[in-house]
Design a protein around this motif. Structure first.
Motif, PDB file in Angstrom:
ATOM      1  N   ASP A   1       0.844  -1.141   0.085  1.00  0.00           N
ATOM      2  CA  ASP A   1       0.230  -0.153   0.102  1.00  0.00           C
ATOM      3  C   ASP A   1       0.899   1.238   0.114  1.00  0.00           C
ATOM      4  N   LEU A   2       1.904   1.265   0.322  1.00  0.00           N
ATOM      5  CA  LEU A   2       2.877   2.462   0.789  1.00  0.00           C
ATOM      6  C   LEU A   2       4.307   1.830   0.625  1.00  0.00           C
ATOM      7  N   ALA A   3       4.912   2.661   0.011  1.00  0.00           N
ATOM      8  CA  ALA A   3       6.729   2.398  -0.215  1.00  0.00           C
ATOM      9  C   ALA A   3       7.333   3.174   1.048  1.00  0.00           C
ATOM     10  N   MET A   4       8.317   2.645   1.483  1.00  0.00           N
ATOM     11  CA  MET A   4       9.085   3.583   2.655  1.00  0.00           C
ATOM     12  C   MET A   4      10.643   3.087   2.641  1.00  0.00           C
ATOM     13  N   VAL A   5      11.475   4.221   2.905  1.00  0.00           N
ATOM     14  CA  VAL A   5      12.556   4.011   3.166  1.00  0.00           C
ATOM     15  C   VAL A   5      12.934   4.987   4.460  1.00  0.00           C
ATOM     16  N   ALA A   6      14.147   4.624   5.134  1.00  0.00           N
ATOM     17  CA  ALA A   6      14.335   5.256   6.373  1.00  0.00           C
ATOM     18  C   ALA A   6      15.826   5.458   6.427  1.00  0.00           C
ATOM     19  N   PHE A   7      16.393   6.838   6.878  1.00  0.00           N
ATOM     20  CA  PHE A   7      17.823   6.941   7.282  1.00  0.00           C
ATOM     21  C   PHE A   7      18.158   6.036   8.421  1.00  0.00           C
ATOM     22  N   ASP A   8      19.236   5.495   8.124  1.00  0.00           N
ATOM     23  CA  ASP A   8      20.083   4.602   9.279  1.00  0.00           C
ATOM     24  C   ASP A   8      19.772   3.199   9.009  1.00  0.00           C
ATOM     25  N   ASP A   9      20.806   2.309   8.929  1.00  0.00           N
ATOM     26  CA  ASP A   9      20.591   0.776   8.507  1.00  0.00           C
ATOM     27  C   ASP A   9      20.750   0.222  10.039  1.00  0.00           C
ATOM     28  N   ILE A  10      19.599  -0.064  10.763  1.00  0.00           N
ATOM     29  CA  ILE A  10      19.573  -0.781  12.006  1.00  0.00           C
ATOM     30  C   ILE A  10      19.612  -2.122  11.568  1.00  0.00           C
ATOM     31  N   GLU A  11      20.250  -3.092  12.274  1.00  0.00           N
ATOM     32  CA  GLU A  11      20.414  -4.547  12.096  1.00  0.00           C
ATOM     33  C   GLU A  11      19.026  -5.113  11.966  1.00  0.00           C
ATOM     34  N   TRP A  12      18.002  -4.911  12.908  1.00  0.00           N
ATOM     35  CA  TRP A  12      16.948  -5.715  12.617  1.00  0.00           C
ATOM     36  C   TRP A  12      15.631  -4.859  11.709  1.00  0.00           C
ATOM     37  N   PHE A  13      16.127  -4.115  11.119  1.00  0.00           N
ATOM     38  CA  PHE A  13      15.431  -3.387   9.856  1.00  0.00           C
ATOM     39  C   PHE A  13      15.423  -4.482   8.809  1.00  0.00           C
ATOM     40  N   ALA A  14      16.292  -5.123   8.911  1.00  0.00           N
ATOM     41  CA  ALA A  14      16.363  -6.224   7.679  1.00  0.00           C
ATOM     42  C   ALA A  14      15.695  -7.340   7.916  1.00  0.00           C
ATOM     43  N   LEU A  15      15.193  -7.698   9.257  1.00  0.00           N
ATOM     44  CA  LEU A  15      14.623  -8.708   9.829  1.00  0.00           C
ATOM     45  C   LEU A  15      12.961  -8.533   9.466  1.00  0.00           C
ATOM     46  N   LEU A  16      12.507  -7.326   9.554  1.00  0.00           N
ATOM     47  CA  LEU A  16      10.978  -7.037   9.369  1.00  0.00           C
ATOM     48  C   LEU A  16      10.372  -7.596   8.170  1.00  0.00           C
ATOM     49  N   ASN A  17       9.077  -7.639   8.398  1.00  0.00           N
ATOM     50  CA  ASN A  17       8.319  -8.369   7.185  1.00  0.00           C
ATOM     51  C   ASN A  17       7.550  -7.160   6.735  1.00  0.00           C
ATOM     52  N   PRO A  18       7.797  -6.524   5.571  1.00  0.00           N
ATOM     53  CA  PRO A  18       8.648  -6.655   4.652  1.00  0.00           C
ATOM     54  C   PRO A  18      10.033  -6.076   5.352  1.00  0.00           C
ATOM     55  N   ALA A  19      11.155  -6.458   4.812  1.00  0.00           N
ATOM     56  CA  ALA A  19      12.283  -5.753   5.113  1.00  0.00           C
ATOM     57  C   ALA A  19      12.440  -4.304   4.800  1.00  0.00           C
ATOM     58  N   LEU A  20      13.056  -3.517   5.670  1.00  0.00           N
ATOM     59  CA  LEU A  20      12.840  -1.991   5.422  1.00  0.00           C
ATOM     60  C   LEU A  20      14.142  -1.523   4.581  1.00  0.00           C
ATOM     61  N   SER A  21      13.734  -0.847   3.430  1.00  0.00           N
ATOM     62  CA  SER A  21      14.748  -0.209   2.505  1.00  0.00           C
ATOM     63  C   SER A  21      15.392   0.947   3.644  1.00  0.00           C
ATOM     64  N   VAL A  22      16.828   1.083   3.333  1.00  0.00           N
ATOM     65  CA  VAL A  22      17.307   2.153   4.328  1.00  0.00           C
ATOM     66  C   VAL A  22      18.273   2.883   3.416  1.00  0.00           C
ATOM     67  N   ILE A  23      18.713   3.942   4.142  1.00  0.00           N
ATOM     68  CA  ILE A  23      19.918   4.763   3.512  1.00  0.00           C
ATOM     69  C   ILE A  23      21.080   4.492   4.777  1.00  0.00           C
ATOM     70  N   SER A  24      22.081   3.901   4.276  1.00  0.00           N
ATOM     71  CA  SER A  24      22.731   3.091   5.190  1.00  0.00           C
ATOM     72  C   SER A  24      24.173   3.970   5.112  1.00  0.00           C
ATOM     73  N   HIS A  25      24.669   4.343   6.472  1.00  0.00           N
ATOM     74  CA  HIS A  25      25.959   4.356   6.828  1.00  0.00           C
ATOM     75  C   HIS A  25      26.579   3.973   8.014  1.00  0.00           C
ATOM     76  N   SER A  26      28.139   4.035   8.043  1.00  0.00           N
ATOM     77  CA  SER A  26      28.526   2.895   9.144  1.00  0.00           C
ATOM     78  C   SER A  26      28.818   3.479  10.325  1.00  0.00           C
ATOM     79  N   VAL A  27      27.823   2.974  11.207  1.00  0.00           N
ATOM     80  CA  VAL A  27      28.003   3.471  12.678  1.00  0.00           C
ATOM     81  C   VAL A  27      29.214   3.024  13.349  1.00  0.00           C
ATOM     82  N   ALA A  28      29.685   1.897  12.710  1.00  0.00           N
ATOM     83  CA  ALA A  28      30.894   1.217  13.408  1.00  0.00           C
ATOM     84  C   ALA A  28      32.073   2.318  13.013  1.00  0.00           C
ATOM     85  N   ASP A  29      32.243   2.446  11.788  1.00  0.00           N
ATOM     86  CA  ASP A  29      33.095   3.495  11.184  1.00  0.00           C
ATOM     87  C   ASP A  29      33.309   4.787  12.093  1.00  0.00           C
ATOM     88  N   MET A  30      31.746   5.105  12.256  1.00  0.00           N
ATOM     89  CA  MET A  30      31.707   6.647  13.024  1.00  0.00           C
ATOM     90  C   MET A  30      32.554   6.528  14.460  1.00  0.00           C
TER      91      MET A  30
END
Length: 356
Positions: A269-298
């Motif tokens: 019904d709706l497309a969604m993208v979020a800023f920040d790639d949190i580990e469990w965002f990929a585990l949602l159903n459906p998995a969440l599209s994200v704008i990723s940047h490395s928190v570990a590098d930061m």
């Protein structure tokens, strides 16, 4: 026996602040020639002798670093805290953690406490446009590094993310799927990330030939409740958006909860993208599209920069990249409510878009 002359008396005779007198007497070059001359003259006239014991005490290390995040409930900052802690331990430091809760007054209370605990340096994700406590931190020359956010006019080493590329990719991705009404839940404009990401979104909308509509923007505060409020406001429009871009992970959590309560199906019904790639965002159903940047590098970079400052260095600030990771939440086309096939990412000269 006469009382020892204090630096406060030297500053008063020289007509400068105590901070300026301290910088002159410690040899800091960030002072004007006139100030140096007045302080030197006043010190000679008063026969001022800096207290060697006090200098040694100020120079003693505690092997403790302060980390003050803007909201510990934000999954991004929780991950950042873990990375900073582990990096600090490798260098023989412990980390004292403070949570500003996105409030300047709470931030300042923690800063004052960290200063009183004599930490060797502070990593700070600043809230707002700068406070007296932050200015005092800089004036006292306590080693400081900004992380994720900065404050205009403050010359402090920082490690941040350039969100422009990722946001541009996200808007291109949604526009290629036929979305002409893209809603945006923005961070607060008092923060550098809020301003920068909103500006990048606005530019990207225009670059993709879409008509900017102020009604499609909701200004949140980087807290979950504002993500929920943003969904309520944007989906309540007479002509609601068919896609959403949310400017950080915690607001995305609130937005997802609100969409679930409404029975709105992400990726259908709706497309969604979020800023920040949190580990469990990929585990949602459906998995969440994200704008990723490395928190570990930061986190690791922030510790490295701070240790350089503690050792007397003046490191350059570091800007990390961002990129879009396409998952099922943005698979829907602009025809909401009908099954959709994942859109083909547009070919562009920008950073590559990853798909999972």
């Amino acid at each position: 026996m006469m009382n020892a002359i204090t630096i406060r008396e030297v500053a008063a005779l020289a007509g400068v602040s105590v901070a300026t007198a301290s910088r002159v007497l410690s040899g800091n070059p960030a002072t004007s020639p006139a100030s140096r001359a007045r302080v030197a003259s006043a010190a000679a006239e008063l026969d001022f002798r800096p207290n060697a014991q006090a200098r040694a005490l100020r120079g003693a290390r505690t092997n403790a670093l302060g980390l003050l995040v803007s909201d510990v409930r934000n999954p991004f900052f929780a991950d950042l805290a873990h990375t900073v802690e582990q990096a600090a331990i490798l260098h023989g430091y412990v980390t004292l953690l403070g949570n500003a809760n996105e409030r300047a007054d709470q931030q300042d209370r923690y800063l004052d406490t960290l200063i009183s605990r004599r930490v060797d340096g502070i990593i700070l994700a600043p809230v707002g446009a700068g406070s007296d406590s932050i200015r005092s931190l800089i004036a006292r020359e306590i080693p400081t590094v900004f992380v994720d956010r900065t404050i205009a006019g403050m010359d402090v080493p920082s490690v941040t993310t350039d969100g422009t590329a990722g946001i541009r990719q996200a808007v291109e991705h949604l526009a290629a799927a036929g979305h002409t009404r893209i809603g945006y839940i923005s961070g607060p404009q008092a923060s550098s990330t809020g301003r920068d990401r909103f500006a990048a979104f606005t530019r990207s909308v225009v670059e993709n030939g879409l008509s900017p509509d102020p009604a499609l923007v909701y200004f949140g505060d980087y807290q979950a409740a504002s993500g929920s409020a943003g969904v309520h406001a944007l989906l309540g429009l007479r002509k609601p958006p068919t896609a959403l871009l949310v400017a950080d992970s915690l607001m995305a959590v609130g937005a997802i909860a609100s969409l679930h309560d409404r029975g709105v199906r992400l990726g259908v019904d709706l497309a969604m993208v979020a800023f920040d790639d949190i580990e469990w965002f990929a585990l949602l159903n459906p998995a969440l599209s994200v704008i990723s940047h490395s928190v570990a590098d930061m986190g690791r970079t922030a510790v490295d920069l701070l240790l350089q400052v503690i050792d007397g260095g003046t490191p350059a600030s570091v800007v990390l990249p961002s990129e879009l990771i396409v998952r099922a939440s943005s698979a829907t086309t602009a025809t909401a409510g009908t099954p959709a096939t994942p859109p083909t990412a547009p070919t562009a000269s920008h950073n590559s878009v990853r798909t999972h």
